[in-house]
Design a protein around this motif. Structure first.
Motif, PDB file in Angstrom:
ATOM      1  N   THR A  31       0.471  -1.129   0.300  1.00 12.49           N
ATOM      2  CA  THR A  31       0.104   0.151   0.016  1.00 12.49           C
ATOM      3  C   THR A  31       0.708   0.838   0.146  1.00 12.49           C
ATOM      4  N   ALA A  32       1.971   0.997   1.127  1.00 12.04           N
ATOM      5  CA  ALA A  32       2.643   2.075   1.183  1.00 12.04           C
ATOM      6  C   ALA A  32       3.162   2.768  -0.220  1.00 12.04           C
ATOM      7  N   GLN A  33       4.488   1.382  -0.971  1.00 17.12           N
ATOM      8  CA  GLN A  33       4.552   1.867  -2.518  1.00 17.12           C
ATOM      9  C   GLN A  33       3.670   2.399  -3.850  1.00 17.12           C
ATOM     10  N   LEU A  34       2.496   1.579  -3.214  1.00 16.97           N
ATOM     11  CA  LEU A  34       1.020   2.413  -3.753  1.00 16.97           C
ATOM     12  C   LEU A  34       1.014   3.463  -4.092  1.00 16.97           C
TER      13      LEU A  34
ATOM     14  N   LYS B 247       1.869   5.989  -7.053  1.00 17.27           N
ATOM     15  CA  LYS B 247       0.996   6.676  -6.947  1.00 17.27           C
ATOM     16  C   LYS B 247       1.611   8.416  -7.199  1.00 17.27           C
ATOM     17  N   ALA B 248       2.194   9.558  -6.477  1.00 14.98           N
ATOM     18  CA  ALA B 248       2.511  11.074  -6.393  1.00 14.98           C
ATOM     19  C   ALA B 248       3.490  10.743  -7.428  1.00 14.98           C
ATOM     20  N   SER B 249       4.849   9.923  -7.743  1.00 12.52           N
ATOM     21  CA  SER B 249       5.591   9.976  -8.307  1.00 12.52           C
ATOM     22  C   SER B 249       5.217  10.072  -9.844  1.00 12.52           C
ATOM     23  N   PHE B 250       3.377   8.908  -9.755  1.00 14.10           N
ATOM     24  CA  PHE B 250       2.778   9.452 -11.552  1.00 14.10           C
ATOM     25  C   PHE B 250       2.818  10.580 -11.707  1.00 14.10           C
TER      26      PHE B 250
ATOM     27  N   VAL C  69       7.265   5.955 -17.253  1.00 16.13           N
ATOM     28  CA  VAL C  69       7.978   4.882 -16.586  1.00 16.13           C
ATOM     29  C   VAL C  69       7.110   4.893 -15.419  1.00 16.13           C
ATOM     30  N   ALA C  70       6.925   6.117 -14.912  1.00 16.84           N
ATOM     31  CA  ALA C  70       6.277   6.806 -13.612  1.00 16.84           C
ATOM     32  C   ALA C  70       4.478   5.794 -13.979  1.00 16.84           C
TER      33      ALA C  70
ATOM     34  N   SER D 277       2.432  -1.741  -8.705  1.00 15.23           N
ATOM     35  CA  SER D 277       2.060  -1.197  -7.534  1.00 15.23           C
ATOM     36  C   SER D 277       0.611  -1.323  -7.519  1.00 15.23           C
ATOM     37  N   GLN D 278       0.158  -1.228  -8.099  1.00 11.85           N
ATOM     38  CA  GLN D 278      -1.221  -2.151  -8.147  1.00 11.85           C
ATOM     39  C   GLN D 278      -1.415  -3.232  -8.153  1.00 11.85           C
TER      40      GLN D 278
END
Length: 411
Positions: free
Chosen positions: A104-107, A111-114, A147-148, A155-156
């Motif tokens: 969840t944290a990785q997602l 998400k923020a990077s994307f 890439v993002a 991650s999803q």
């Protein structure tokens, strides 16, 4: 001259007497076979296919762990009745909860990077359209965006997988039923996997039972769905139950492959139609499946049926040319007959104290009697034994009926 004629006549009479005496001696020395006999009768016949096997629930489900871990809760025991959705097994979820939190944290990070990469790329696209930025800067933003997005999508997927594994630590009943087998205990480890689950228990729907039997390959062609069956369960002696063929296997079950003891069977399931109090999965049972039944048909004991080689009358022709052709074909057929001889199915009739072979066409058969389609008529007297005599008895042999058989017929 008269004297000579007289001598010839006397000699002829003597020769005739000698021939008659020799014939009588030959006949008196002819072997007489003592046989058993019976008459062709009419009656009802049913063809039966028999098999043995085990009672089982018509529907059962094997419950297994699809994730490894420690069983921390097993709130059921063997024989318990369970309801659909009821908790059956709880595997320690701690590790799987941690995996969900981590993904969840990785997602969230992905998400923020994307979102940031998306915003930058949209700005570069507007500037590029107005020729206010270079092609290199635009391409770099597009690559960063791709890439993002890929990392965000991954991650999803990782989170969905982690949540799925966590959900699999809790096993609930898929249907109403009874625990008929329990293989694990609370506190034991399981090493399950999605495609190779560790079996923990079996739930059976005991509202319907069936018997799974093995049927020989020679009988399977006559077996059909919905055929009636009589079922005997060892636990209920002197009682039979109604059944019906509900499933016929398509794959052969071979034992002793490649040996003289090779056996080929097919699995057949017979649904028990009667209600049987106290019945349990695993009980031994036998099944008689009625594959055909005929009413009021001619029938004889199976023991009376013999196989004999076909006799060919090669000289039964009208012309000399026909005889010559027959002799020529006979010579050829003698060689062929040594390789392949046709056998006829028939019985021996009793006519004037002698055995007469009669070819028959047979129909269905039960364990003792065989239907006669053609070749015999009701009350024909036939030879039924003994087996040893029937093996070697020939057409025209002299016979006599055992006295006990005659007494039986006269009673």
């Amino acid at each position: 001259m008269k004297k000579r004629n007289k001598i010839i006549i006397i000699a002829g009479v003597l020769i005739l007497v000698v021939v008659i005496v020799l014939l009588n001696l030959f006949r008196s020395g002819e072997k007489v076979y003592t046989v058993e006999a019976d008459k062709v009768k009419k009656g009802d016949l049913a063809s039966i296919v028999t098999g043995s096997g085990k009672v089982q629930a018509k529907k059962d489900v094997k419950i297994g762990a699809m994730v490894p871990g420690l069983i921390i809760s097993l709130p059921v025991k063997d024989g318990d009745l369970v309801k659909k959705g009821q908790l059956l097994v709880q595997i320690d979820p701690s590790e799987y909860k941690s995996a969900v939190a981590q993904t969840t944290a990785q997602l969230n990070s992905a998400k923020a990077s994307f979102e940031q990469a998306k915003l930058l790329h949209e700005r570069q696209q507007k500037l590029f359209e107005k020729s206010l930025t270079s092609k290199e800067q635009y391409d770099a933003s597009l690559t960063q965006y791709d890439v993002a997005k890929a990392q965000y999508d991954q991650s999803q997927a990782s989170l969905r997988q982690a949540e799925d594994l966590l959900a699999k630590t809790t096993i609930n009943a898929p249907m109403d039923g009874k625990i008929t087998e329990l293989l694990k205990k609370e506190g034991e480890m399981v090493t399950g996997a999605t495609y190779n689950p560790t079996e923990i228990m079996t739930i059976s729907d005991l509202s319907a039972f069936e018997v799974e039997v093995e049927v020989d390959e020679t009988d399977i062609a006559e077996t059909r769905l919905t055929q009636e069956a009589k079922i005997k369960i060892d636990a209920f002696p002197d009682t039979s139950f109604k059944g019906e063929v509900s499933e016929i296997g398509n794959t052969a079950k071979i034992t002793g492959f490649g040996t003289q003891d090779q056996v080929v069977n097919f699995i057949v399931k017979v649904l028990i139609q009667d209600e049987v109090n106290g019945i349990k999965p695993g009980m031994s049972a036998s099944v008689d499946i009625t594959t055909a039944s005929h009413k009021d048909v001619l029938n004889i004991p199976i023991a009376a049926v013999v196989m004999r080689e076909e006799k060919k009358d090669t000289l039964n022709t009208k012309s000399k040319e026909g005889k010559a052709e027959a002799l020529a074909s006979s010579a050829k057929e003698e060689k062929n007959d040594k390789k392949k001889k046709k056998e006829l199915e028939g019985v021996f009739l009793i006519e004037k104290g002698r055995a007469k072979f009669a070819q028959i066409k047979s129909g269905i058969a039960d364990q003792q009697n065989m239907e006669i389609v053609s070749g015999l008529k009701e009350n024909d007297q036939i030879i039924t034994g003994s087996y040893k005599i029937l093996r070697t008895l020939k057409d025209g042999d002299k016979i006599k009926i055992e006295k006990k058989m005659e007494k039986k017929e006269g009673s």
